[in-house]
Enzyme design. Structure first.
Site, PDB file in Angstrom:
ATOM      1  N   GLU A 269       1.091  -1.145  -0.071  1.00 50.99           N
ATOM      2  CA  GLU A 269      -0.084  -0.031  -0.011  1.00 50.99           C
ATOM      3  C   GLU A 269       0.972   1.269  -0.146  1.00 50.99           C
ATOM      4  OE1 GLU A 269      -3.225   0.048  -0.348  1.00 50.99           O
ATOM      5  OE2 GLU A 269      -3.830  -2.058   0.344  1.00 50.99           O
ATOM      6  N   CYS A 303      -2.598   8.815   2.830  1.00 49.37           N
ATOM      7  CA  CYS A 303      -2.373   8.556   1.263  1.00 49.37           C
ATOM      8  C   CYS A 303      -3.620   8.891   0.249  1.00 49.37           C
ATOM      9  CB  CYS A 303      -1.972   7.190   1.263  1.00 49.37           C
ATOM     10  SG  CYS A 303      -3.174   5.939   2.039  1.00 49.37           S
TER      11      CYS A 303
HETATM   12  P1  NAD Z   1       8.090   5.474   4.558  1.00 42.90           P
HETATM   13  O1  NAD Z   1       8.037   4.473   3.549  1.00 42.90           O
HETATM   14  O2  NAD Z   1       9.056   6.433   5.110  1.00 42.90           O
HETATM   15  O3  NAD Z   1       7.992   4.270   6.176  1.00 42.90           O
HETATM   16  C1  NAD Z   1       7.192   3.336   6.132  1.00 42.90           C
HETATM   17  C2  NAD Z   1       7.406   2.326   7.046  1.00 42.90           C
HETATM   18  O4  NAD Z   1       8.605   1.649   6.448  1.00 42.90           O
HETATM   19  C3  NAD Z   1       8.118   2.739   8.454  1.00 42.90           C
HETATM   20  O5  NAD Z   1       7.727   1.994   9.367  1.00 42.90           O
HETATM   21  C4  NAD Z   1       9.404   2.957   8.207  1.00 42.90           C
HETATM   22  O6  NAD Z   1      10.306   2.831   9.523  1.00 42.90           O
HETATM   23  C5  NAD Z   1       9.930   1.924   7.222  1.00 42.90           C
HETATM   24  N1  NAD Z   1      10.795   1.798   6.383  1.00 42.90           N
HETATM   25  C6  NAD Z   1      11.736   3.180   5.992  1.00 42.90           C
HETATM   26  N2  NAD Z   1      12.551   2.705   5.262  1.00 42.90           N
HETATM   27  C7  NAD Z   1      12.683   1.369   5.248  1.00 42.90           C
HETATM   28  C8  NAD Z   1      13.526   0.615   4.755  1.00 42.90           C
HETATM   29  N3  NAD Z   1      14.738   0.868   3.939  1.00 42.90           N
HETATM   30  N4  NAD Z   1      13.287  -0.874   4.879  1.00 42.90           N
HETATM   31  C9  NAD Z   1      12.415  -1.179   5.569  1.00 42.90           C
HETATM   32  N5  NAD Z   1      11.468  -0.659   6.251  1.00 42.90           N
HETATM   33  C10 NAD Z   1      11.863   0.874   6.007  1.00 42.90           C
HETATM   34  O7  NAD Z   1       6.345   6.054   4.786  1.00 42.90           O
HETATM   35  P2  NAD Z   1       5.886   6.898   6.080  1.00 42.90           P
HETATM   36  O8  NAD Z   1       6.682   8.326   5.773  1.00 42.90           O
HETATM   37  O9  NAD Z   1       6.059   6.332   7.411  1.00 42.90           O
HETATM   38  O10 NAD Z   1       4.434   7.079   5.663  1.00 42.90           O
HETATM   39  C11 NAD Z   1       3.988   7.921   4.487  1.00 42.90           C
HETATM   40  C12 NAD Z   1       3.852   7.194   3.297  1.00 42.90           C
HETATM   41  O11 NAD Z   1       2.758   6.144   3.459  1.00 42.90           O
HETATM   42  C13 NAD Z   1       3.140   8.054   2.130  1.00 42.90           C
HETATM   43  O12 NAD Z   1       3.761   7.911   0.905  1.00 42.90           O
HETATM   44  C14 NAD Z   1       1.607   7.637   2.185  1.00 42.90           C
HETATM   45  O13 NAD Z   1       1.125   7.540   1.045  1.00 42.90           O
HETATM   46  C15 NAD Z   1       1.868   6.157   2.201  1.00 42.90           C
HETATM   47  N6  NAD Z   1       0.652   5.653   2.786  1.00 42.90           N
HETATM   48  C16 NAD Z   1       0.060   4.682   2.156  1.00 42.90           C
HETATM   49  C17 NAD Z   1      -1.128   4.056   2.820  1.00 42.90           C
HETATM   50  C18 NAD Z   1      -1.932   3.364   1.620  1.00 42.90           C
HETATM   51  O14 NAD Z   1      -2.813   2.650   2.116  1.00 42.90           O
HETATM   52  N7  NAD Z   1      -1.696   3.167   0.523  1.00 42.90           N
HETATM   53  C19 NAD Z   1      -1.598   4.422   3.792  1.00 42.90           C
HETATM   54  C20 NAD Z   1      -0.803   5.066   4.690  1.00 42.90           C
HETATM   55  C21 NAD Z   1       0.262   5.727   4.248  1.00 42.90           C
END
Ligand code: NAD
Length: 496
Positions: A269, A303
């Site tokens: 997602e 999102c």
């Molecule tokens: P992010 O991608 O920075 O982080 C998401 C998760 O991944 C966190 O737990 C983070 O610690 C982890 N993470 C970061 N780098 C990683 C790596 N290299 N390896 C493994 N895990 C890693 O996103 P964010 O800033 O926490 O959230 C915002 C984003 O999430 C936005 O792009 C938003 O659109 C998206 N989002 C999507 C949905 C959906 O259902 N499509 C819902 C909510 C948020």
């Protein structure tokens, strides 16, 4: 030894029982414990910028231990009767709703969102427990006779196995329950890695799930400041069969590559860049109501947030000034403050990024109708902002804003609106407002998006399949689809 949180709570918040409910250590195999390196990571209150507490900083060894704990619990959980799994999930729903205000305050505290949004999230998050408690007993197989008549085809859905669940900070409760509930309902055991910005809600939910009767090792929680290597180690463990990730497209791409090494099944997602199209024949007030929800729920940190407004020329001026008037009137302050409608952003980096994009658009001819100036002072505030005449190649239109800024662009024809809406690598959700249902359905058909809001500013519902197309992701959460993401179809050819 279990350890409860030592939180620096804002005044008046003790009464919600947060300190008693929240843990700050890892949960591995039913034991709450610190990270193996003994390190801690600080968690901040975005409303003040102050440190709230610190949590265990998990290592690669902790990640592996959590996977092995999940693997050890897998067989007996998969063999637990679906009805019993369902009853435990239903108990999770009951417990969460009975502590709804505590959870809302906690979410607001670590994420910054305004309390009305946090309360909405709690109800939404808990509902995944209830919905999937009901789905646990409806994982139906298929039976058919092959066209040749030679073979009987029996298909059953079995739990996929140990699942790694990774969640973002913007919905600390709902993004976790949207994964944990279907995984457990399907008979899978999990390792949850919540965002390091908002881990307290995840810990509190895991404790609640233990209390509801989830056996040891079925839910494990690992927080870490070293996400890349810790998650990579988990995804290279032979017991892991599933990755369910919610977060940015950028990180999603990295994890898809990591998962490829062991051909792990992935549900992703990812980011969005939702267009919000308003036709001349829309009901202006309804369109503005919908725009406010689509843009300002969670202060724009969603999102599903409307990222680009495309408004037909006959209604554009009235729509833009109405939106500016409503957004400009929102009370901004600490998320948990009385009467606050919009809280801070998650951190200073987010404020700087968004302000940079607004300044860039203004330097290239855009007009600010309301907002547009960065806050200053404690906490990470950016005011609700409406901006017009934004160049089409501006970051405000091309990228995910993830904050309270609404760029409004004028269009003339339906074809132009559809082309503008689809001109993005993302395809999570698109909104359209028109009183002509036929036109609305035709536009909905043409949107390149996994979800459409037709005369609605919000679509999220545990009973509906949530997810995107293009670079917004793979797979669906919620509905019956959500449980099938944690199942493998097994086909047995039968003769008798
Ligand atoms: P992010 O991608 O920075 O982080 C998401 C998760 O991944 C966190 O737990 C983070 O610690 C982890 N993470 C970061 N780098 C990683 C790596 N290299 N390896 C493994 N895990 C890693 O996103 P964010 O800033 O926490 O959230 C915002 C984003 O999430 C936005 O792009 C938003 O659109 C998206 N989002 C999507 C949905 C959906 O259902 N499509 C819902 C909510 C948020």
């Amino acid at each position: 030894m279990s350890e409860f949180a030592m939180l620096s709570l804002p005044e008046g918040m003790e009464k919600f029982g947060i300190s008693e409910a929240v843990r700050t250590d890892l949960l591995i195999g039913g034991v709450w414990r610190g990270g193996s390196a003994g390190k801690r990571v600080e968690v901040f209150d975005p409303s003040t910028g102050k440190v709230l507490t610190s949590i265990a900083d998990g290592t690669i060894e902790d990640g592996i231990a959590a996977v092995e704990a999940a693997a050890a619990a897998a067989k007996s959980w998969a063999a637990t009767a679906p009805r019993q799994r369902g009853e435990i999930l239903r108990k999770c729903w009951e417990l969460m709703m009975s502590r709804a205000e505590m959870f809302a305050q906690l979410i607001s505290l670590e994420n910054g969102k305004a309390l009305p949004d946090a309360r909405g999230e709690v109800a939404y998050a808990a509902e995944f427990f209830r919905w999937f408690s009901e789905e646990a007993v409806r994982i139906n197989g298929d039976f058919s006779i092959a066209p040749s008549g030679n073979n009987r085809i029996m298909v059953q859905y079995q739990p996929i196995g140990v699942s790694v669940l990774i969640t973002p900070w913007n919905f600390p409760a709902a993004m976790a329950t949207r994964k944990m509930a279907p995984a457990l309902a399907a008979g899978c055991t999990v390792v949850l890695k919540p965002a390091t910005e908002t881990p307290l809600t995840a810990f509190a939910m895991a404790a609640l799930m233990e209390e509801a009767g989830v056996p040891k090792g079925v839910v494990n929680v690992v927080t870490t400041s070293n996400s890349g290597p810790v998650v990579s180690a988990m995804l290279h463990h032979p017991e892991v069969r599933k990755l369910s990730f919610t977060g940015s497209t950028q990180v999603g791409r990295v994890l898809l590559r990591e998962a490829a090494d062991q051909v792990i099944n992935c549900s992703m997602e990812l980011g969005g860049n939702a267009p919000f199209v308003v036709f001349d024949d829309a009901d202006l007030n309804k369109a503005l109501d919908g725009a406010m929800i689509a843009k300002m729920r969670n202060g724009g940190e969603a999102c599903t947030a409307a990222n680009r407004f495309y408004v037909q020329s006959g209604i554009a001026e009235r729509f833009a000034s109405g939106l500016a008037q409503r957004m400009g009137a929102m009370k901004q302050g600490a998320g948990y403050g009385a009467g606050v409608a919009v809280g801070p952003l998650i951190n200073q980096k987010a404020v700087d990024r968004i302000h940079g994009w607004v300044q860039d658009a203004v330097a290239r001819g855009a007009s600010v109708l309301t907002g547009g100036t960065a806050g200053g002072g404690d906490g990470y505030y950016y005011p609700p902002t409406v901006i017009t005449k934004v160049p089409a190649d501006s970051a405000l239109v091309r990228d995910e804003i993830f904050g309270p800024v609404a760029p409004v662009t004028i269009f003339e024809t339906l074809d132009e609106a559809v082309a503008l809406a689809n001109d993005s690598e993302y395809g999570l959700i698109a909104y359209v407002y028109t009183e002509d249902l036929r036109k609305g359905m035709q536009v909905a058909d043409r949107f390149e998006a996994g979800m459409v809001g037709l005369n609605r500013g919000i679509v999220s519902d545990p009973a509906a399949p949530f997810g995107g197309v293009k670079q917004s992701g793979l797979g669906r959460e919620g509905a019956h689809h959500g449980i099938l993401e944690f199942c493998e179809a097994k086909y047995t050819a039968v003769s008798w």
